[in-house]
Design an enzyme around this catalytic site. Structure first.
Site, short mmCIF file in Angstrom:
data_model
loop_
_atom_site.label_atom_id
_atom_site.label_comp_id
_atom_site.label_asym_id
_atom_site.label_seq_id
_atom_site.Cartn_x
_atom_site.Cartn_y
_atom_site.Cartn_z
N GLU A 46 44.09 35.81 31.39
CA GLU A 46 44.61 35.37 32.69
C GLU A 46 45.88 34.53 32.49
OE1 GLU A 46 42.85 32.73 36.48
OE2 GLU A 46 41.68 32.97 34.62
N LYS A 113 44.45 37.98 42.20
CA LYS A 113 43.14 37.32 42.18
C LYS A 113 42.70 36.99 43.60
CE LYS A 113 40.84 33.53 39.67
NZ LYS A 113 41.08 32.47 38.68
N CYS A 153 38.96 36.56 36.33
CA CYS A 153 38.06 35.41 36.20
C CYS A 153 37.07 35.28 37.36
CB CYS A 153 38.89 34.14 36.02
SG CYS A 153 37.98 32.78 35.24
#
Length: 375
Positions: A46, A113, A153
């Site tokens: 990330e 994200k 994540c």
């Protein structure tokens, strides 16, 4: 159902916040290595381009622009491989924690994200806008095509995350980019969360994590690959850079669609690679490795050349000195013993012996005169 073998790599690298050029070089070096191993898809951590956590650097327009320039440079140099790379994306609304899917010199797709953490050490809602659409890509090979989802994540930590839609759109596995900080036994928690998702949606997950120290945070790596039944099929090293490689059998896509596609020559005929499964560390070695890496990266990334450790002759300062010498080399450590009227001969001897055992310079600076001045 016909299947093909896809070779996937987790490039577990040690990025530095703000070192955009250095991070880009690290990404390209691992991409070249992945190409030599005939990997079809290689995944990076990330925000690998800018480092994690970038915090208030994200408020600087030039920082965002320079991060995009480096991504463009990386993308131009991606050849016959698919690279999934964490970076900061932007549009008129704001900035996004994003993953680029690069292939053959082009940016094929971007995942933004969707679930932003805002607890503990995370403060992502302060900076980022959540993405709105889950990313699904098609990997085209001469033997057939497969479909995969990309997430970042926190996206994978919730049952109602993007995996629901990605599964419905035909994804047969998920690539998840992470910068998940260490605490004791964190790897067990991560694997438990991912195991629930793999069993729920019957999809393998490729979990790539960041490694390295960044200020007060330590990232332990331990990237892993898990099959659809929740079994670990590969696990990378703890607290070290690593490239985890595995061959996965994936079902061939039956129907074409307008979903973004990346093309690789594919090397499914090559001998099967048996991935490594690095064991979990026991508690004491795990904590020691975290302290060692955290100290080494704090000193080196901040440009310090040398450290000084005050020795009392006791256990606490002895452990700090040992970690410093182990992390940096004894030639970069100076130990200082500062005796006063309260210092025992045993403390003096122990401090001297400790410095000798780790090969560090020892300086004796009496403080009795200074102490007496304040009486």
């Amino acid at each position: 159902m016909r299947k093909i073998r896809i070779r996937i790599g987790c490039a577990q690298i040690n990025c530095t916040v703000g070192d955009l050029e250095g991070n880009a070089e690290r990404i390209l070096a691992q991409t070249r290595r992945a190409e030599q191993l005939h990997i079809d898809i290689v995944a990076f951590p990330e925000l690998a381009v800018c480092g994690y956590p970038p915090e208030d650097l994200l408020l600087k327009e030039k920082f965002i622009k320079d991060n995009l320039i480096q991504l463009e440079k990386i993308t131009r140099n991606i050849k016959d491989i698919v690279a999934v790379i964490g970076f900061v994306d932007r549009d008129k609304k704001g900035i996004y924690n994003a993953a680029a899917i690069a292939n053959r010199g082009r940016l094929q797709a971007v995942h933004r994200k969707m679930l932003l953490p805002n607890y503990g050490v995370f403060d992502e809602k302060r900076y980022f806008i959540p993405g709105a659409t889950p990313c699904v890509c098609t990997l085209k090979t001469p033997e057939g095509n497969v479909r995969f989802g990309v997430s970042i994540c926190e996206d994978i930590w919730h049952e109602d995350g993007p995996a629901v839609t990605q599964k419905r759109l035909g994804a047969t596995f998920i690539i998840n980019l992470n910068a998940s900080p260490y605490h004791m036994d964190k790897i067990t928690q991560r694997e438990h969360i991912v195991r629930k998702l793999t069993r729920r949606y019957h999809m393998p997950v490729i979990y790539t994590n960041l490694v390295g120290g960044q200020d007060e945070l330590v990232f332990d790596g331990q990237s892993f690959m898990m099959d659809a039944r929740g079994n670990i099929i590969g696990r990378a090293k703890a607290f070290e850079e690593d490239l985890l490689v595995a061959d996965l059998e994936m079902p061939i896509l039956q129907k074409e669609s307008r979903i973004p596609a990346a093309v690789v020559s594919h090397y499914g005929h090559l001998p099967h690679i048996e991935p490594s499964i690095c064991p979990h560390l026991d508690a004491v070695p795990e904590v020691y490795a975290a302290l060692r890496l955290g100290l080494a990266d704090y000193v080196n990334k901040n440009g310090f050349k040398h450290v000084v450790v005050g020795l009392s002759g006791g256990v606490d300062s002895a452990l700090v000195a040992v970690i410093a010498a182990d992390a940096l080399g004894s030639n970069r450590v100076s130990c200082v013993f500062m005796p006063s009227r309260y210092s025992s001969i045993e403390s003096y001897n122990d401090a001297r012996m400790l410095a000798g055992n780790i090969g560090a310079e020892v300086l004796e600076i009496p403080i009795e005169t200074t102490y007496s001045t304040y009486l």
